[in-house]
Design an enzyme around this catalytic site. Structure first.
Site, PDB file in Angstrom:
ATOM      1  N   PRO A 135     -63.383 -47.224  43.750  1.00  0.00           N
ATOM      2  CG  PRO A 135     -63.545 -49.051  42.304  1.00  0.00           C
ATOM      3  CD  PRO A 135     -64.076 -48.496  43.581  1.00  0.00           C
ATOM      4  CD  GLU A 136     -63.586 -40.855  42.765  1.00  0.00           C
ATOM      5  OE1 GLU A 136     -63.198 -39.919  42.047  1.00  0.00           O
ATOM      6  OE2 GLU A 136     -64.163 -40.684  43.841  1.00  0.00           O
TER       7      GLU A 136
ATOM      8  CE  LYS B  66     -65.760 -42.642  37.660  1.00  0.00           C
ATOM      9  NZ  LYS B  66     -66.498 -41.884  38.699  1.00  0.00           N
TER      10      LYS B  66
ATOM     11  CG  HIS C 235     -67.936 -60.587  48.641  1.00  0.00           C
ATOM     12  ND1 HIS C 235     -69.221 -60.921  49.011  1.00  0.00           N
ATOM     13  CD2 HIS C 235     -67.342 -60.082  49.749  1.00  0.00           C
ATOM     14  CE1 HIS C 235     -69.398 -60.608  50.290  1.00  0.00           C
ATOM     15  NE2 HIS C 235     -68.270 -60.110  50.757  1.00  0.00           N
TER      16      HIS C 235
ATOM     17  NE  ARG D  58     -69.925 -51.842  49.054  1.00  0.00           N
ATOM     18  CZ  ARG D  58     -69.235 -50.900  49.666  1.00  0.00           C
ATOM     19  NH1 ARG D  58     -69.790 -49.749  49.920  1.00  0.00           N
ATOM     20  NH2 ARG D  58     -68.000 -51.104  50.008  1.00  0.00           N
TER      21      ARG D  58
ATOM     22  NE  ARG E 113     -74.504 -30.148  31.168  1.00  0.00           N
ATOM     23  CZ  ARG E 113     -74.230 -31.442  31.317  1.00  0.00           C
ATOM     24  NH1 ARG E 113     -73.161 -31.958  30.757  1.00  0.00           N
ATOM     25  NH2 ARG E 113     -75.031 -32.217  31.999  1.00  0.00           N
TER      26      ARG E 113
ATOM     27  NE  ARG F 111     -73.545 -40.177  45.013  1.00  0.00           N
ATOM     28  CZ  ARG F 111     -73.859 -40.514  43.800  1.00  0.00           C
ATOM     29  NH1 ARG F 111     -73.317 -39.892  42.814  1.00  0.00           N
ATOM     30  NH2 ARG F 111     -74.703 -41.474  43.544  1.00  0.00           N
TER      31      ARG F 111
END
Length: 303
Positions: A7-8, A66, A106, A126, A173, A283
């Site tokens: 989910p984003e 989120k 779950h 998870r 940045r 990832r």
DNA sequence: CATAGATCCTGTATGC
DNA sequence: TGCATACAGGATCTAT
């Protein structure tokens, strides 16, 4: 199945809207913790979670990036001082189920309501996600947000999103642009999937130093991130298999619209060059090696 | 302080 | 068939 569901921002917004419809105005009557890890961030554990929510009324459901949260109103008080905060992590679901419906495999936490109607369940394979009660603190703009959300930047769909300010932050940045996109303190809500999609749309390689991009390029990139998330939102959220379902238990279907993420070896939608994949931050990154030109080695890093 | 990397977790897919 | 391993990745913690 292509890959794991995560989910984003669009998916969390779908959940928020569903919860708003189903729990707003209702009084929490009970909490059942089925797995302690799901409330690991709860100070005081289960007793404090129960004390924090029982008898409280949920006036609305809020979100930033989120994170989403249910303000908890003590009946008779005008303003909530605390909230039940939730993060879905990688596989979390908040489901509205009829009382007595079979437990999900779950199932981690169950909330019952005083009206005896449908219950709220937190289901998470998870267990990267979690729920806990926390204080609401000033957000610096006249509102209040949970303590854990205060350090997160506003997201791209926030009415008070300040693009000029974010562009300035990004350009300052000293890091690669994809890392910056994923940094929730810069702009919240962008995860690995939408970062790759926005970069593909903007024809920018994720390893480009953020400082090497022009303000116009960053504005364009953020605009693409917003567009792809709004499209996903309009279609009910991205889904990769049946694990991700929204609050009413229906899967989204936006994955069929993704141009880069998860498409290793498939032809780029613009130039037909096979999409590449590489490991990145534990990832994967997916990009078109032709449309998104890689920076030259490490030369961009000055010493 | 800013940034990079490790870590947590478990179901599914893959390889031997 | 059975077992081992790789993989998915957001947020947090630790290291530099």
């Amino acid at each position: 199945m292509r890959t794991t569901p995560v989910p984003e921002l669009p998916e969390v917004e779908v959940v928020r809207a569903g919860l708003q419809r189903w729990v707003a105005g209702r009084e929490v009557a009970s909490v059942e913790v089925r797995h302690p890890r799901a409330i690991r961030r709860q100070e005081g554990g289960t007793p404090q979670l129960v004390a924090g929510v029982k008898g409280r009324v949920v006036p609305c459901v809020s979100r930033r990036g989120k994170y989403l949260w249910l303000p908890l109103l003590v009946p008779g008080h005008p303003v909530p001082e605390a909230a039940l905060i939730a993060h879905l992590g990688m596989s979390g679901q908040l489901l509205i189920e009829p009382t007595g419906a079979p437990d999900e495999r779950h199932l981690r936490v169950r909330f019952g309501f005083a009206d005896g109607g449908r219950e709220l369940r937190f289901v998470d394979q998870r267990t990267f996600g979690g729920l806990w009660v926390t204080d609401l603190v000033p957000d610096g703009a006249g509102g209040r947000v949970p303590r854990e959300v205060a350090h997160i930047a506003r997201d791209l769909l926030d009415p008070r999103w300040d693009e000029t300010s974010v562009v300035r932050t990004v350009r300052r940045r000293d890091s690669e642009i994809k890392r910056v996109l994923l940094d929730q303190t810069v702009a919240s809500g962008i995860g690995n999937i939408y970062a790759d999609e926005a970069l593909w749309r903007a024809r920018i390689h994720g390893r480009r130093p953020a400082r090497s991009l022009t303000a116009a390029q960053i504005r364009e990139l953020l605009g693409h991130a917003r567009d792809v998330m709004e499209q996903a939102l309009a279609e009910g959220g991205t889904s990769f298999d049946s694990l991700y379902v929204n609050v009413n238990g229906q899967s989204g279907y936006f994955d069929r619209r993704l141009s880069a993420y998860g498409r290793e070896g498939e032809p780029c939608g613009r130039c037909s060059t096979p999409i590449r994949r590489e490991a990145f931050m534990n990832r994967s990154s997916f990009w078109c090696p032709s449309c998104q030109r890689a920076p030259r080695g490490r030369a961009a890093v000055r010493r």
